[in-house]
Design an enzyme around this catalytic site. Structure first.
Site, mmCIF file in Angstrom:
data_model
loop_
_atom_site.group_PDB
_atom_site.id
_atom_site.type_symbol
_atom_site.label_atom_id
_atom_site.label_comp_id
_atom_site.label_asym_id
_atom_site.label_seq_id
_atom_site.Cartn_x
_atom_site.Cartn_y
_atom_site.Cartn_z
ATOM 1 N N GLU D 60 0.728 -0.874 -0.005
ATOM 2 C CA GLU D 60 0.006 0.241 -0.006
ATOM 3 C C GLU D 60 0.562 1.137 0.086
ATOM 4 O OE1 GLU D 60 -0.658 -3.122 1.943
ATOM 5 O OE2 GLU D 60 -2.630 -2.905 0.863
ATOM 6 N N HIS D 129 -12.014 -4.492 8.656
ATOM 7 C CA HIS D 129 -12.804 -3.827 7.644
ATOM 8 C C HIS D 129 -13.563 -3.030 7.658
ATOM 9 C CE1 HIS D 129 -9.802 -7.831 5.755
ATOM 10 N NE2 HIS D 129 -10.815 -7.543 4.868
#
Ligand SMILES: Cc1ncc(C[n+]2csc(CCOP(=O)(O)OP(=O)(O)O)c2C)c(N)n1
Ligand SMILES: Cc1ncc(C[n+]2csc(CCOP(=O)(O)OP(=O)(O)O)c2C)c(N)n1
Ligand SMILES: [Mg+2]
Ligand SMILES: [Mg+2]
Lengths: 355, 320, 355, 320
Positions: D60, D129
């Site tokens: 990322e 999440h």
């Protein structure tokens, strides 16, 4: 069942000119006299700038400054290999790269005086503002190289960072991306053996930084970073390779930071005078002078003239720099976004920066 | 009692806690031989040796990440990040791990980790050496955020932070490191986390500030009858002290170095808008930095609140 | 001047038992019959759990689940080498490790049902809650190993992660720390050749992940990850080395994820049936069965009994799990800090979770 | 006009902008062959090829970092982060670089980068999440933060984000991906950044919300005369629309999924405490998540504001 060797790697070390000024005939073959002279003169210019910056800092005329003394060959040698369309992603210790690329000297001083306008890169010069957070510029270089590939440009992205920078996640992720996408990138690590007070051996247990390239599936090479010719040759080869779709290269320039980390640092707290003295004997100009003398390219007058020229340039730049009007407070707000936010609009008024 | 500066006070806190508790270790870039770039950790390496005072590679993510592992294992690591901006690489380790370890393991593992870092303007350093992004950390549940404003509370708060059962982000105003001295007891003592302090009593305006801006607010308050609150713990802040003062004065001005949008000042003002609106005579004022990138040294004094900007807010508050 | 090789590396590959069940006599020498049987039985247990978890997910009785089918040898083989004082830092795909360590099976189901209490590790078991952000647990393992060293414990920290995880900054910084401080850590990369839809070759241009260890100055080895015995031997050696101050090791277990990434994934979108079928033929139980038959350790009844026992354990665990009272909303707040904040105090009341 | 869901709307926006401008590229984990774990990028690889739709390693930091380099070079990268929490490793690249490149180079280089990521609760996924940490990004000068609440504005806002001259964090409420459909023009169109929308008119309470909570607020508003504002751009928010509504209703309730402390609700409430206090009949209410770590699936519905909690706030607001 098996207990076998499935892969082998070798770390290559390059030195084109040794400390006595002897050149490796193969390595130096492709280097012209002109290029050698340009190295010499660029080192002189860099050193002149560097000395003046250190004095200006002492006099309070600029802020904290990071000296490049000792590392000029790594910077100048590599920068001379660049072509116009290549892009450069520097750390904060790349004065030699900026100057070799023809960066306006007065702007360099402006930057170190704490003014963003010092990094308003002139059009046509493809170098990003110096990156202060160590290593964070590495993925940018990979990204630009990627963009070059996508746009089909014949160019490469060159990234500079230190031995300390090679410990950061940015290094790993950036180089891995470059490897996976076979990007036209050259990663130049100036291993100056210190990250402030942390010596190279405490930065990593690996013997070389060059060998890290194997983690990403491309070549790494260690070069004598005090040998401008060697650095030039290695960089040029890496750039060629990159532009011919050969993918990235990691070049470790093995050099030494002869001064304090910055003007805020006192290196005597953590390293010995002897070590510094020993490396002073290996500083890059000495061997270039010896080489050039052997080649008939050097005379005392030549060097004197080069120094004079550099001084004149730097003096003029300082004048320019100091005559330049100070930045305007409203610039703080004006350059943050392309358009003002409602809040910024109010703030310009509130702070009295706009009617 | 000796008058010492904040660097010396923090150094004492570290040394005394290391003395007291063998599980306290100090790690960071240049914290050992060099004694830290601000000399905050000076002498610790000699005194406690390289197993407890660790000069590390240049790896902020791993500094905090290893700190989490050490803390889970039973140490009490104090990690130094050389400047606040360099903690950004470690935000995932702080936010996804340090702050959540207790909750994720329902208490089996905890994370008594302190992340110390100099913050704010003041040293006219290069870019990204003047950050005050405390609000990012304040938004994270499961962590405490602390800012000392004097040598005395720097020592007492840091000792509390080290002894705390959870992670603490400890922000040291770089400008105050050597610019003020105060009397500090030689031995260990604590200043409790979660408590603010009325730094200066007054009747007309409640001023909430911390770190460097506390002193600037005091300076600006001349001629106003300000009650100045030193917040000290930014997360969780001391609601009671703030509320009591605002109930008394009916006016509130918050001063901070950080940019205004979503800064901690927003939380404080929102708290007042919810809990004290019936006591407020006029708008809650925030004096903060503009919605703009922190500038380099030449302009930084224009960026953060000046005494003039603070006075203007006081004047406006007094209009109601 | 010089153009020379200054360092050489070799990547070793280990397989103790081949696909036909033939054992390398040297590698297997130190492995007892008991250990081989435990591997077999632990794989059976893991597989039984795994199948039940997949059905429970389909029935909506637990949430998203990450299957370990195909990777059991890497997990079980390495976990069997652990000693009581070692600490484990798992990713979300380590069912086999948890179960082999004796983790309460009902808690595993609880966890996958979305309940934090499933990761309230029982006292005496040193495994951290599964880490969901890929690779982020790697520095934790380095930190725990560091703490072991500081505290003078004879123990090691073992970290599990995938091929995808090896691309993260956490990997680089964590392993580099481990190298510099010569920490008692074992890094186990289960290279199952896929990171969701990204194949291993697109994860990195390096031929092996094992070779990344050279970047950090310690050993890396690639092991056949479908060979429980090989994984056991390699892990045991690495743990021994770690505990004898020999520093860290990176073990790459070359294996294959036979199922979808998780129950939310559909692997047929990105890889061929043929590839999967080919690897199914190499799944770890087959060769262990062949080996054990040759050694006279296997009979049909033995396997049947092992399966029955596993089923009974898993069935009982599911009953336990489903009889367990649901978590209380107030736990959301209660476990965040050691003590309640003023806000939390109010919130417990506001939300009606406390009088 | 076809009624489509948000996944389809975002997919259209990406495809049409890629069609229109060869400099737009899409990159991320699983965005190519797999079409993204939510299928948002489905079909783009086939249509635009692997040089413009890039499946990347699991990195990322580098996804955003490379995005910065690409943007500086002249591309318009759209980076997908698979879930919001995984952007945390990239915060330094966003905060120290993407947001500052223009300022640091005084305009020579810019960073027209879009970072898209699903956010918020809704899919009952594993830990991390379900994040809604938009406030972290809102605190950063030099960036825009956008949250669509309908397929229509998802498409229009994303097209605006891609065409924007600076970096944009584009947060897609995972719960809304497939749960609502709306009429969306087939061709490209823009919804301007920086503008809020009155989603439902009313006279008694101004409700400010975005994403998933917008719909929950609408649901909870039955029986109240609420004016519901869909903020859409969280940074910089539309001060005018918010202020006009509060001047009219005299009451304000802010609803968001994120934890309350230093959430965006704080900025909105603080804004009102400063600019609208004389129009407010009572406290500014924030309905938000508690000061606690985001729980796993079993408890997540208790964590975020429920319709009941929102109604309670409306009732309390109406007491004044
Ligand atoms: C991410 C980050 N961490 C820490 C610092 C503070 N710092 C500035 S330079 C430096 C050492 C850098 O060492 P190296 O990468 O070897 O470069 P050199 O200074 O030797 O040129 C440190 C720790 C920083 N600028 N950025
Ligand atoms: C930091 C981070 N990025 C993205 C994800 C989403 N995600 C979950 S698993 C996965 C692939 C992981 O691949 P690998 O590390 O090889 O482990 P495997 O799933 O193969 O066991 C991704 C992208 C995540 N959980 N964490
Ligand atoms: Mg260095
Ligand atoms: Mg994998």
């Amino acid at each position: 069942m098996a207990d076998e060797i499935i892969e082998r790697f070798e770390v290559r070390y390059l030195q084109a000119v040794d400390e006595s000024g002897n050149a490796d005939p193969i390595l130096i073959a492709s280097v012209s006299d002109e290029e050698i002279k340009r190295s010499f003169e660029s080192i002189i210019l860099t050193r002149t700038f560097n000395q003046r910056a250190l004095s200006l800092q002492r006099e309070g005329r600029i802020g904290t400054y990071a000296s490049v003394f000792g590392q000029e060959a790594s910077q100048v040698g590599s920068a001379l290999a660049l072509e116009k369309d290549d892009w450069v992603f520097p750390s904060f210790r790349e004065t030699g790269v900026f100057l070799t690329m023809g960066y306006p000297i007065w702007q360099m001083f402006r930057y170190w005086a704490g003014d963003e306008r010092g990094m308003k890169i002139p059009p046509g010069l493809n170098i990003l503002p110096m990156s202060v957070p160590v290593g964070t510029q590495i993925p940018h270089a990979a990204g630009a190289a990627w963009a070059m590939k996508i746009k089909g440009r014949r160019a490469a992205a060159v990234c500079y960072f230190g031995d300390g920078g090679s410990s950061r996640g940015d290094f790993h992720e950036g180089l891995n991306m470059a490897g996976v996408f076979n990007l036209p990138a050259v990663f130049i690590c100036q291993n100056n053996q210190w990250a402030i007070s942390v010596p190279r051996r405490s930065q990593s247990a690996a013997k070389t930084i060059a060998q890290r390239a194997f983690s990403y599936g491309f070549d790494g090479v260690q070069v004598d970073g005090n040998d401008a010719v060697g650095v030039y040759v290695a960089t040029k080869a890496a750039l060629e390779k990159a532009k011919n779709k050969g993918g990235p290269t990691l070049i470790e320039c093995f050099t030494y930071r002869l001064d304090d980390h910055t003007t805020s640092d006192d290196a005597s707290r953590y390293r010995s005078k002897e070590e510094v003295e020993e490396w002073k004997g290996r500083e890059p100009l000495i061997r270039l002078r010896l080489l050039m003398r052997k080649m008939g390219l050097w005379t005392g007058e030549y060097e004197k003239a080069a120094i004079e020229k550099a001084r004149a340039l730097v003096d003029r730049a300082i004048e320019e720099e100091e005559a330049y009007p100070p930045p305007k407070p409203e610039d703080i707000i004006l350059y943050t976004n392309a358009e003002l936010t409602p809040r910024q609009f109010k703030e310009l008024k509130e702070f009295g920066w706009r009617k | 009692m000796a008058k010492i500066n904040m660097v010396a006070a923090i150094n004492q806190a570290l040394a005394q806690e290391m003395e007291r508790d063998g599980d306290v270790v100090v790690m960071g870039e240049d914290v050992g031989k060099d004694g830290g770039v601000f000399r905050v950790t000076e002498g610790l390496l000699d005194r406690f040796g390289p197993e407890r005072v660790m000069d590390t590679p240049l790896s902020e993510l791993a500094l905090v990440g290893c700190g989490v592992g050490m803390a889970a294992y039973g140490l009490k690591p104090v990690v130094e990040i050389q400047f606040m901006a360099f903690a950004y690489e470690a935000i995932e380790q702080i936010y996804s791990h340090a702050t959540r370890l207790r909750a994720r393991s329902r208490g089996r593992f905890t994370c008594p980790l302190v992340v110390r870092t100099p913050y704010g303007i003041g040293i006219k350093g290069p870019e990204l050496h003047s950050e005050s992004s405390e609000a990012l950390f304040c938004h994270m549940p499961g962590i405490k955020v602390v800012v000392p404003s004097t040598p005395y509370n720097a020592k007492g708060l840091l000792i509390s932070a080290i002894r705390d059962a959870g992670p603490v982000v400890f922000l040291e105003p770089a400008r105050l490191y050597r610019s003020i001295k105060s009397e500090v007891p030689e031995g260990p003592f604590t200043v409790p986390l979660g408590r603010a302090e009325v730094f200066q009593e007054g009747k007309s305006i409640t001023v909430i500030a911390w770190g460097t801006m506390l002193h600037r607010a005091v300076e600006a308050s001349e001629g106003f009858d300000c009650e100045i609150i030193d917040l000290m713990t930014l997360k969780p802040f001391d609601e009671e002290t703030v509320l009591n003062s605002v109930k008394k004065t009916g006016r509130a001005v918050i001063v901070h170095e950080a940019t205004r949008y979503c800064g901690l000042g927003a939380e404080l003002a929102a708290f007042l808008a919810e809990e004290a609106i019936m006591h407020l005579k006029g708008p809650v004022k925030r004096v903060a930095s503009p919605d703009a990138v922190v500038p380099m040294a030449a302009l930084e004094d224009y960026y953060v609140p000046t005494a003039g900007r603070i006075r203007k807010a006081f004047e406006e508050a007094m209009k109601y």
